[in-house]
Design an enzyme around this catalytic site. Structure first.
Site, PDB file in Angstrom:
ATOM      1  N   TYR A 101      38.855 -16.738 -43.032  1.00 10.81           N
ATOM      2  CA  TYR A 101      38.856 -16.394 -41.611  1.00 10.81           C
ATOM      3  C   TYR A 101      40.210 -15.797 -41.261  1.00 10.81           C
ATOM      4  CZ  TYR A 101      39.445 -16.984 -36.587  1.00 10.81           C
ATOM      5  OH  TYR A 101      39.714 -16.743 -35.269  1.00 10.81           O
ATOM      6  N   GLU A 189      38.744 -10.898 -34.464  1.00 13.83           N
ATOM      7  CA  GLU A 189      38.449 -11.810 -35.573  1.00 13.83           C
ATOM      8  C   GLU A 189      37.717 -11.103 -36.700  1.00 13.83           C
ATOM      9  OE1 GLU A 189      37.751 -16.211 -33.612  1.00 13.83           O
ATOM     10  OE2 GLU A 189      36.050 -14.858 -33.714  1.00 13.83           O
TER      11      GLU A 189
END
Lengths: 377, 292
Positions: A101, A189
């Site tokens: 991530y 993101e």
């Protein structure tokens, strides 16, 4: 403003990130032709402005053309958390050897852009933050120097001790920062950033929220707004430059100031009612603005009473009262209206209101109680 | 003594000839605020309201008048630039009223201010007023304030006025009423303001008006618990706000399940700070816990 994955991927590509190719389909036929062009297997990914698309069945792996037909057919038109899927992204299915991530957001406490990175990729990061906060590495970026090589590398090596892969991760972080600045994002993101079995790093998902305050310097982003995703009343409000959020109650609220507007909604609930909306009408007494606001609120058939809560302050209350009266005279309004005005010249304002059908109130509590008593009558 | 400035502090206004700037400059002057200069590029040499000299740049204004603080009323696209200019010219206090400033502009400004020891209030705020000092740096209505011992910090505008009005009607005047602004990145936050009030001997009680979004209230609660002995009460707006929706203020959003009114209320109450259910309960709650 939130944008779709495929739009965010375009911004990532412009910043130099490696993003797999792909195309947007609105029909099964389009999806099939994209899949043939890209080569199977592919992923068919719903494009809606909601999280948890995979869990909802809106992201599917397709090995064959039949799979594409079945899954694209199911996903198009599917409802995901109240959003109807109108488009899917068709993109090559990647083999995943490792996933991470990588994210950035504006951090209120440090007043900087905060890099967040985790080896727990591909899962909901909010969940990781609650269950395993130590698995998320953070670094607040100094805006004067950006994300420096050694800073990015230090984070990357903690994610993956393999130097080759760490270099790619560090590079992706720096490019993500570049994209963040270029887009005036409030959140960006990549979840997940993957390595294929050949060790190639790619951003296979993308999310960007844009800072509404900065849209004025990105005229091209107006085209990214998905009008299908916007509630019609919220769109009208945006076009009328009013700050509005639709709720599901029956008390329509028109308030000056965002804090007071929230407190008014809370007070409606405190007295056992349900607010129909959040609306900040601002400091203006302009009847046109009031008319626009009333139109938006009355477009909701649930609304049974209208509640104005205006703390005048410097604005003169008699001006505001005249604006409200002029606006209500220009429209046919079938529901009762309660008006609370406090501030400069409030006595004059109350005299003006007394000559109309509008119900006056001296305090916020009185206004809310009167509105609730009148709702549905 | 109040916080941040006194009646002697020399104040200039950037954007003094604009629509909002001129309107509020008149109100500030009418209150007795010590405004020594205005700045509008291209208007240098003019006078505002027959008494305030206008300059082309903040540097000129500071050189000619010794101004120490600036209040900014310029449009969002130029707001960060105006903050840089004020800091560069030596102003140690800058109040930015402008709403709608891009967040990353403010991120960029912050280290510049820190290096120069400049305090920023705002942006997207009503500024502050020190009734005992006749000093108003912003847009708060003057008719609802009164000098007295209560300090007030808020992220909002009109909701603040609502509570200030109630305080004044109850005979509780204020040292400083401060609106820190509703944006995610602001200069003076709850903590900074609390520290300033903590250092002010005249402030004998404190009201904090928070709202959903971020965790500034939670941090403030920890500070109050660890450091402050004066009575503190609070109100949090946005209990009914749906998650993921921005409630007017850019910073007023519940995201990823955090920043809710319930969390804030819990943190404040566990730090011994009573939280009012309604704005109208703030003053009675304060009177209840304040043993004078």
């Amino acid at each position: 403003m939130n944008i779709h994955e495929y739009q965010a991927k375009d911004i990532f590509r412009d910043a130099g990130l490696t993003v797999p190719p792909g195309g947007i389909a609105t029909t099964v036929e389009e999806a099939l032709s994209l899949a043939r062009g890209l080569g199977l297997p592919v992923m068919v990914k719903s494009q809606v402005l909601a999280g948890g698309r995979g869990k909802a069945g809106g992201v599917k792996f397709c090995k064959t053309e039949d799979d594409v037909r079945t899954h694209a057919g199911n996903i198009l038109g599917m409802d995901i958390k109240g959003h109807t899927v109108r488009k899917v992204l068709v993109t090559p299915a990647e083999t995943i050897a490792a996933e991470f991530y990588l994210g950035m957001l504006v951090d209120r406490a440090s007043r900087r852009v905060l890099l967040m990175a985790s080896a727990e990729g591909g899962v909901e990061i909010e969940k990781v933050a609650v269950e395993k906060p130590e698995a998320i590495l953070k670094h607040a970026i100094d805006p004067r120097f950006g994300l420096l090589d050694h800073e990015a590398m230090a984070v990357a090596l903690r994610l993956d001790p393999d130097v080759k892969r760490a270099r790619q991760l560090a590079d992706a972080m720096q490019k993500l920062y570049k994209a963040f600045l270029a887009a005036d994002a409030s959140l960006a993101e990549i979840n997940p950033f993957i390595f294929t079995d050949q060790g190639v790093g790619k951003a296979i998902d993308a999310k960007i929220n844009l800072d509404d305050n900065a849209l004025f310097r990105h005229p091209g982003y107006a085209a990214l707004r998905d009008l299908d995703e916007e509630n019609p009343s919220e769109r009208m409000a945006r076009e009328a430059d009013l700050s509005f959020v639709k709720l599901d109650g029956n008390v329509g609220c028109l308030v000056n100031g965002a804090g007071l507007a929230m407190a008014t909604m809370d007070l409606v609930q405190y007295y056992g009612g349900r607010p129909a909306n959040f609306l900040d009408i601002g400091g203006s007494s302009n009847p046109d603005k009031v008319v626009n606001a009333l139109r938006i609120i009355l477009g909701d058939p649930n609304v049974e009473v209208i509640l104005f809560n205006i703390f005048g302050g410097i604005t003169r209350c008699d001006d505001v009262a005249r604006g409200i009266i002029a606006a209500t005279e220009r429209m046919e309004i079938k529901v009762p209206i309660v008006v609370r005005l406090t501030g400069t010249n409030e006595a004059e304002a109350r005299e003006l209101l007394a000559k109309t059908d509008l119900v006056g109130a001296a305090t916020m509590d009185e206004a809310v109680q009167k509105a609730l008593a009148l709702a549905g009558k | 003594m109040a916080i941040f400035c006194t009646r002697e502090t020399k104040i200039l206004i950037q954007g003094i000839t604009g629509r909002d700037g001129s309107f509020h400059a008149k109100s500030m002057l009418g209150y007795g605020t010590n405004i020594v200069a205005g700045v509008t590029p291209g208007r240098g040499g003019q006078t505002f309201e027959g008494k305030v000299p206008v300059f082309d740049t903040v540097k000129d204004a500071v050189a000619a008048t010794g101004a120490e603080a600036s209040v900014i009323f310029v449009p969002p696209s130029g707001a960060a630039g105006a903050v840089f200019e004020a800091a560069d010219a030596g102003c140690k206090l800058v109040v930015c009223i402008t709403e709608g400033v891009p967040t990353l502009d403010m991120v960029k400004v912050m280290p510049y201010l820190a290096e120069r020891g400049v305090r920023l209030v705002g942006p997207n705020c009503p500024g502050f007023i020190n009734p005992g000092q006749k000093a108003k740096l912003g847009i708060m209505p003057t008719n609802i304030v009164a000098p007295g011992p209560v300090g007030l910090i808020s992220r909002s505008g009109t909701l603040t006025y609502e509570v200030v009005d109630a305080l004044t009607r109850a005979g509780l005047g204020q040292t400083t009423c401060l609106g820190i602004g509703g944006d995610p990145v602001i200069g003076t936050n709850f903590m900074d303001a609390l520290q300033a009030f903590h250092a002010d001997p005249e402030t004998q009680a404190l009201v904090m008006i928070g709202e959903i979004g971020g965790d500034a209230e939670e941090r403030a609660a920890d500070f109050v618990k660890a450091n402050m002995k004066i009575p503190v009460v609070s109100f949090i707006a946005g209990r009914t706000a749906p998650p993921g929706k921005r409630m007017g203020h850019a910073g007023a959003i519940v995201s990823g399940g955090s920043g809710t009114a319930a969390e804030k209320k819990k943190a404040l109450e566990s730090a011994g700070i009573p939280v009012a259910d309604r704005p109208a309960d703030v003053v009675p709650l304060l009177q209840q816990i304040w043993k004078r």
